[in-house]
Scaffold this motif. Structure first.
Motif, PDB file in Angstrom:
ATOM      1  N   ASP A   1       0.857  -1.188   0.000  1.00  0.00           N
ATOM      2  CA  ASP A   1       0.000   0.000   0.000  1.00  0.00           C
ATOM      3  C   ASP A   1       0.890   1.234   0.000  1.00  0.00           C
ATOM      4  O   ASP A   1       2.015   1.210   0.513  1.00  0.00           O
ATOM      5  CB  ASP A   1      -0.953   0.016   1.196  1.00  0.00           C
ATOM      6  CG  ASP A   1      -0.231  -0.133   2.518  1.00  0.00           C
ATOM      7  OD1 ASP A   1       0.500   0.798   2.901  1.00  0.00           O
ATOM      8  OD2 ASP A   1      -0.397  -1.181   3.173  1.00  0.00           O
ATOM      9  N   ILE A   2       0.382   2.302  -0.598  1.00  0.00           N
ATOM     10  CA  ILE A   2       1.116   3.562  -0.699  1.00  0.00           C
ATOM     11  C   ILE A   2       0.127   4.679  -0.384  1.00  0.00           C
ATOM     12  O   ILE A   2      -0.794   4.936  -1.165  1.00  0.00           O
ATOM     13  CB  ILE A   2       1.719   3.765  -2.100  1.00  0.00           C
ATOM     14  CG1 ILE A   2       2.649   2.604  -2.470  1.00  0.00           C
ATOM     15  CG2 ILE A   2       2.440   5.098  -2.189  1.00  0.00           C
ATOM     16  CD1 ILE A   2       3.139   2.645  -3.896  1.00  0.00           C
ATOM     17  N   GLU A   3       0.304   5.309   0.749  1.00  0.00           N
ATOM     18  CA  GLU A   3      -0.608   6.370   1.155  1.00  0.00           C
ATOM     19  C   GLU A   3      -0.072   7.732   0.718  1.00  0.00           C
ATOM     20  O   GLU A   3       1.108   8.029   0.895  1.00  0.00           O
ATOM     21  CB  GLU A   3      -0.815   6.364   2.668  1.00  0.00           C
ATOM     22  CG  GLU A   3      -1.702   5.227   3.154  1.00  0.00           C
ATOM     23  CD  GLU A   3      -2.211   5.466   4.553  1.00  0.00           C
ATOM     24  OE1 GLU A   3      -1.691   6.396   5.222  1.00  0.00           O
ATOM     25  OE2 GLU A   3      -3.115   4.729   4.982  1.00  0.00           O
ATOM     26  N   VAL A   4      -0.965   8.528   0.137  1.00  0.00           N
ATOM     27  CA  VAL A   4      -0.617   9.898  -0.235  1.00  0.00           C
ATOM     28  C   VAL A   4      -1.630  10.832   0.409  1.00  0.00           C
ATOM     29  O   VAL A   4      -2.718  10.407   0.823  1.00  0.00           O
ATOM     30  CB  VAL A   4      -0.593  10.095  -1.761  1.00  0.00           C
ATOM     31  CG1 VAL A   4       0.357   9.118  -2.426  1.00  0.00           C
ATOM     32  CG2 VAL A   4      -1.991   9.952  -2.355  1.00  0.00           C
ATOM     33  N   GLU A   5      -1.290  12.090   0.462  1.00  0.00           N
ATOM     34  CA  GLU A   5      -2.178  13.095   1.040  1.00  0.00           C
ATOM     35  C   GLU A   5      -2.541  14.118  -0.019  1.00  0.00           C
ATOM     36  O   GLU A   5      -1.693  14.534  -0.815  1.00  0.00           O
ATOM     37  CB  GLU A   5      -1.494  13.788   2.223  1.00  0.00           C
ATOM     38  CG  GLU A   5      -2.404  14.740   2.984  1.00  0.00           C
ATOM     39  CD  GLU A   5      -1.724  15.332   4.192  1.00  0.00           C
ATOM     40  OE1 GLU A   5      -1.093  16.407   4.028  1.00  0.00           O
ATOM     41  OE2 GLU A   5      -1.789  14.726   5.270  1.00  0.00           O
ATOM     42  N   ARG A   6      -3.827  14.485  -0.050  1.00  0.00           N
ATOM     43  CA  ARG A   6      -4.279  15.474  -1.032  1.00  0.00           C
ATOM     44  C   ARG A   6      -5.373  16.325  -0.414  1.00  0.00           C
ATOM     45  O   ARG A   6      -6.170  15.841   0.394  1.00  0.00           O
ATOM     46  CB  ARG A   6      -4.803  14.783  -2.298  1.00  0.00           C
ATOM     47  CG  ARG A   6      -5.084  15.763  -3.438  1.00  0.00           C
ATOM     48  CD  ARG A   6      -5.570  15.041  -4.679  1.00  0.00           C
ATOM     49  NE  ARG A   6      -6.965  14.645  -4.544  1.00  0.00           N
ATOM     50  CZ  ARG A   6      -7.463  13.509  -4.973  1.00  0.00           C
ATOM     51  NH1 ARG A   6      -6.688  12.607  -5.529  1.00  0.00           N
ATOM     52  NH2 ARG A   6      -8.747  13.235  -4.822  1.00  0.00           N
ATOM     53  N   LEU A   7      -5.413  17.591  -0.827  1.00  0.00           N
ATOM     54  CA  LEU A   7      -6.461  18.495  -0.372  1.00  0.00           C
ATOM     55  C   LEU A   7      -7.719  18.238  -1.186  1.00  0.00           C
ATOM     56  O   LEU A   7      -7.712  18.343  -2.416  1.00  0.00           O
ATOM     57  CB  LEU A   7      -6.016  19.951  -0.527  1.00  0.00           C
ATOM     58  CG  LEU A   7      -6.999  21.020  -0.041  1.00  0.00           C
ATOM     59  CD1 LEU A   7      -7.237  20.879   1.461  1.00  0.00           C
ATOM     60  CD2 LEU A   7      -6.488  22.412  -0.389  1.00  0.00           C
ATOM     61  N   THR A   8      -8.811  17.866  -0.544  1.00  0.00           N
ATOM     62  CA  THR A   8     -10.092  17.616  -1.202  1.00  0.00           C
ATOM     63  C   THR A   8     -11.105  18.648  -0.726  1.00  0.00           C
ATOM     64  O   THR A   8     -10.815  19.515   0.114  1.00  0.00           O
ATOM     65  CB  THR A   8     -10.599  16.204  -0.892  1.00  0.00           C
ATOM     66  OG1 THR A   8     -10.969  16.137   0.506  1.00  0.00           O
ATOM     67  CG2 THR A   8      -9.533  15.158  -1.173  1.00  0.00           C
TER      68      THR A   8
ATOM     69  N   VAL B   1      -3.182   4.683  -2.733  1.00  0.00           N
ATOM     70  CA  VAL B   1      -3.292   4.730  -4.196  1.00  0.00           C
ATOM     71  C   VAL B   1      -2.920   3.398  -4.840  1.00  0.00           C
ATOM     72  O   VAL B   1      -3.289   3.145  -5.992  1.00  0.00           O
ATOM     73  CB  VAL B   1      -2.415   5.854  -4.787  1.00  0.00           C
ATOM     74  CG1 VAL B   1      -2.875   7.203  -4.266  1.00  0.00           C
ATOM     75  CG2 VAL B   1      -0.934   5.635  -4.488  1.00  0.00           C
ATOM     76  N   ARG B   2      -2.207   2.555  -4.114  1.00  0.00           N
ATOM     77  CA  ARG B   2      -1.738   1.304  -4.727  1.00  0.00           C
ATOM     78  C   ARG B   2      -2.891   0.396  -5.140  1.00  0.00           C
ATOM     79  O   ARG B   2      -2.852  -0.214  -6.218  1.00  0.00           O
ATOM     80  CB  ARG B   2      -0.812   0.554  -3.742  1.00  0.00           C
ATOM     81  CG  ARG B   2      -0.326  -0.803  -4.253  1.00  0.00           C
ATOM     82  CD  ARG B   2       0.515  -0.642  -5.495  1.00  0.00           C
ATOM     83  NE  ARG B   2       0.886  -1.911  -6.081  1.00  0.00           N
ATOM     84  CZ  ARG B   2       0.157  -2.574  -6.984  1.00  0.00           C
ATOM     85  NH1 ARG B   2      -1.015  -2.076  -7.385  1.00  0.00           N
ATOM     86  NH2 ARG B   2       0.574  -3.699  -7.489  1.00  0.00           N
ATOM     87  N   ALA B   3      -3.927   0.303  -4.317  1.00  0.00           N
ATOM     88  CA  ALA B   3      -5.016  -0.630  -4.598  1.00  0.00           C
ATOM     89  C   ALA B   3      -5.779  -0.280  -5.872  1.00  0.00           C
ATOM     90  O   ALA B   3      -6.351  -1.164  -6.521  1.00  0.00           O
ATOM     91  CB  ALA B   3      -5.976  -0.678  -3.414  1.00  0.00           C
ATOM     92  N   ALA B   4      -5.787   1.005  -6.239  1.00  0.00           N
ATOM     93  CA  ALA B   4      -6.554   1.420  -7.417  1.00  0.00           C
ATOM     94  C   ALA B   4      -5.815   1.155  -8.720  1.00  0.00           C
ATOM     95  O   ALA B   4      -6.431   1.165  -9.796  1.00  0.00           O
ATOM     96  CB  ALA B   4      -6.900   2.902  -7.321  1.00  0.00           C
TER      97      ALA B   4
ATOM     98  N   MET C   1      -0.823   3.258 -17.596  1.00  0.00           N
ATOM     99  CA  MET C   1      -1.457   2.628 -16.444  1.00  0.00           C
ATOM    100  C   MET C   1      -2.953   2.534 -16.622  1.00  0.00           C
ATOM    101  O   MET C   1      -3.559   3.310 -17.378  1.00  0.00           O
ATOM    102  CB  MET C   1      -1.144   3.432 -15.178  1.00  0.00           C
ATOM    103  CG  MET C   1      -1.697   4.848 -15.188  1.00  0.00           C
ATOM    104  SD  MET C   1      -1.054   5.886 -13.849  1.00  0.00           S
ATOM    105  CE  MET C   1       0.620   6.165 -14.421  1.00  0.00           C
ATOM    106  N   VAL C   2      -3.557   1.563 -15.978  1.00  0.00           N
ATOM    107  CA  VAL C   2      -5.005   1.445 -15.873  1.00  0.00           C
ATOM    108  C   VAL C   2      -5.348   1.606 -14.399  1.00  0.00           C
ATOM    109  O   VAL C   2      -4.832   0.869 -13.547  1.00  0.00           O
ATOM    110  CB  VAL C   2      -5.520   0.097 -16.400  1.00  0.00           C
ATOM    111  CG1 VAL C   2      -7.029  -0.036 -16.167  1.00  0.00           C
ATOM    112  CG2 VAL C   2      -5.216  -0.041 -17.897  1.00  0.00           C
ATOM    113  N   VAL C   3      -6.217   2.576 -14.106  1.00  0.00           N
ATOM    114  CA  VAL C   3      -6.537   2.925 -12.723  1.00  0.00           C
ATOM    115  C   VAL C   3      -8.040   2.793 -12.511  1.00  0.00           C
ATOM    116  O   VAL C   3      -8.840   3.368 -13.267  1.00  0.00           O
ATOM    117  CB  VAL C   3      -6.083   4.363 -12.390  1.00  0.00           C
ATOM    118  CG1 VAL C   3      -6.389   4.699 -10.942  1.00  0.00           C
ATOM    119  CG2 VAL C   3      -4.593   4.531 -12.685  1.00  0.00           C
TER     120      VAL C   3
END
Length: 291
Positions: free
Chosen positions: A157-164, A173-176, A204-206
């Motif tokens: 797994d790879i966690e990222v942070e974004r302003l929503t 983001v890894r699972a997608a 890539m396919v996401v």
């Protein structure tokens, strides 16, 4: 209640695939919708309108790409008060739009029980399960890109942070990411030749998810796991979006169910209806136009 006659009912629904190319990738979705509405008026397409004090044309969009992203697979649906030949609508609407907003295909929503189910709100959007992306990384070598891809795929797994809209969020983001590769030099020749300097290409396919995992989120993940940091902004193009094909692992055409029960349109009817504005031969050329 506003006075006056009720608006004319929708007689025909058309689903439209359009492309956002070149400099038009910097156009916001709101400006694109305004351009489409103006083009519909110029082309004389009999669009239906909503009721109420501020009627608006019955044009809806599904899965729109973000500003700054080129796309070969954007979709909208338009309701008409008269029946029109889809091939002619394609030609007329394409001619009325500015270069860079190009109509790729127009397919009618067919009649019958199957169409009744498809016409429900959100039904078409439900077909858009994933997107295929191409990212051009100028100034990045293929070896560095390939190593970063390998590290990304090896991670659980790879966690990222974004302003929503709901504030800052952290999400995996890894699972997608269903597929991710850095094609060997020459495999995506047109995309590489469009660059002024050596570059790496990612494909890539996401899977579409909530919150949405965007290409820039995946680039953030690549920077976290492999310190991959392109020296210039990446050029992102959506190549396709649609339902996942269980047999191939790729994406199917979301318009195919409509095509099976509808009338010939788009490329199938082009030779019988006359030429439309020429399209670039390869979507890779979309990113070749500089800002």
């Amino acid at each position: 209640m506003p006075e006056g006659p009720a608006p004319a009912p929708v007689i025909q629904r058309l689903r439209v695939r359009y492309a956002k190319r070149g400099r038009l990738r910097f156009t916001s979705h709101r400006d694109i919708s305004r351009a489409v509405e103006r083009a519909v008026r110029r082309a004389g397409i009999p669009v239906a309108f909503s009721a109420g004090f501020t009627p608006h044309p019955k044009i809806s969009y599904a899965g729109a790409a973000a500003t700054g992203v080129a796309s070969e697979a954007e979709y909208l649906e338009i309701g008409l008060i008269e029946t029109r030949d889809p091939a002619r609508v394609r030609a007329d609407l394409d001619a009325a739009l500015p270069p860079g907003l190009d109509i790729v295909d127009v397919v009618p929503v067919g009649a019958g029980r199957a169409a009744d189910a498809q016409a429900k709100p959100g039904a078409f959007a439900d077909r858009l399960q994933a997107s295929e992306w191409r990212i051009r990384l100028d100034g990045v070598s293929h070896d560095d890109a390939a190593a970063a891809v390998a590290a990304f795929l090896d991670a659980r797994d790879i966690e990222v942070e974004r302003l929503t809209k709901k504030g800052r969020r952290r999400f995996d983001v890894r699972a997608a990411v269903l597929t991710l590769e850095a094609p060997a030099p020459g495999a995506d020749r047109r995309a590489a030749e469009a660059a002024d300097a050596p570059c790496a290409i990612l494909r890539m396919v996401v899977r579409h998810s909530t919150p949405a995992v965007r290409p820039d989120d995946i680039l953030t993940g690549l920077r976290q796991v492999a310190d991959l940091a392109p020296p210039s902004p990446p050029l992102v193009t959506r190549l396709a979006q649609g339902p996942l094909d269980a047999a191939t692992g790729g994406l199917a055409d979301p318009l195919d169910p409509d095509r099976e029960i509808g009338l010939p349109s788009g490329d199938d009817a082009e030779t019988a209806r006359g030429p439309v504005r020429s399209q670039p031969g390869e979507p890779a050329s979309a990113d070749a136009v500089s800002a």
